[in-house]
Design a protein around this motif. Structure first.
Motif, mmCIF file in Angstrom:
data_model
loop_
_atom_site.group_PDB
_atom_site.id
_atom_site.type_symbol
_atom_site.label_atom_id
_atom_site.label_comp_id
_atom_site.label_asym_id
_atom_site.label_seq_id
_atom_site.Cartn_x
_atom_site.Cartn_y
_atom_site.Cartn_z
ATOM 1 N N PHE A 1 -33.116 31.158 5.472
ATOM 2 C CA PHE A 1 -33.606 32.367 4.806
ATOM 3 C C PHE A 1 -33.595 33.548 5.772
ATOM 4 O O PHE A 1 -33.255 34.656 5.391
ATOM 5 N N ARG A 2 -33.930 33.308 7.039
ATOM 6 C CA ARG A 2 -33.930 34.381 8.032
ATOM 7 C C ARG A 2 -32.529 34.960 8.189
ATOM 8 O O ARG A 2 -32.346 36.175 8.171
ATOM 9 N N ASP A 3 -31.522 34.120 8.324
ATOM 10 C CA ASP A 3 -30.147 34.595 8.482
ATOM 11 C C ASP A 3 -29.668 35.321 7.230
ATOM 12 O O ASP A 3 -29.006 36.358 7.312
ATOM 13 N N THR A 4 -30.001 34.783 6.080
ATOM 14 C CA THR A 4 -29.594 35.411 4.823
ATOM 15 C C THR A 4 -30.269 36.772 4.651
ATOM 16 O O THR A 4 -29.620 37.751 4.277
ATOM 17 N N LEU A 5 -31.558 36.841 4.931
ATOM 18 C CA LEU A 5 -32.287 38.100 4.804
ATOM 19 C C LEU A 5 -31.779 39.132 5.806
ATOM 20 O O LEU A 5 -31.584 40.298 5.450
ATOM 21 N N THR A 6 -31.530 38.699 7.028
ATOM 22 C CA THR A 6 -30.993 39.617 8.035
ATOM 23 C C THR A 6 -29.633 40.151 7.596
ATOM 24 O O THR A 6 -29.368 41.349 7.695
ATOM 25 N N TYR B 1 -28.486 40.408 4.544
ATOM 26 C CA TYR B 1 -28.671 41.270 3.375
ATOM 27 C C TYR B 1 -29.174 42.643 3.788
ATOM 28 O O TYR B 1 -28.718 43.665 3.272
ATOM 29 N N LEU B 2 -30.106 42.685 4.721
ATOM 30 C CA LEU B 2 -30.666 43.966 5.144
ATOM 31 C C LEU B 2 -29.689 44.768 5.994
ATOM 32 O O LEU B 2 -29.733 45.999 5.992
#
Length: 77
Positions: free
Chosen positions: A15-20, A22-23
């Motif tokens: 989730f951290r990699d995906t959120l980073t 995406y942002l």
């Protein structure tokens, strides 16, 4: 219990990699688009001369990779 903790850590890392990603995609794409626009604006647009075949239609359509400037539009007409 250990499996649950390991799954939670894996989910958090994913989730951290995906959120980073995406942002960060919007600023990255914006910079890339600005860079491409500057590069395209510096280039002289190409010109083409075409003699249609006998069975070709009388009207043609052209697709450009960028919008023409007002000066370029004036030169066309």
């Amino acid at each position: 219990m250990t499996l649950l903790v390991m799954l939670a850590i894996a989910f958090a890392a994913l989730f951290r990699d995906t959120l980073t990603g995406y942002l960060m995609i919007k600023p990255s794409v914006g910079r890339e688009n600005d860079s491409n626009a500057e590069y395209d604006a510096d280039k002289v647009p190409f010109t083409v001369s075409v003699r249609p075949e006998e069975d070709e239609p009388e009207t043609w359509a052209m697709v450009l990779d960028r919008a023409l400037t007002p000066e370029e539009k004036q030169r066309i007409w």
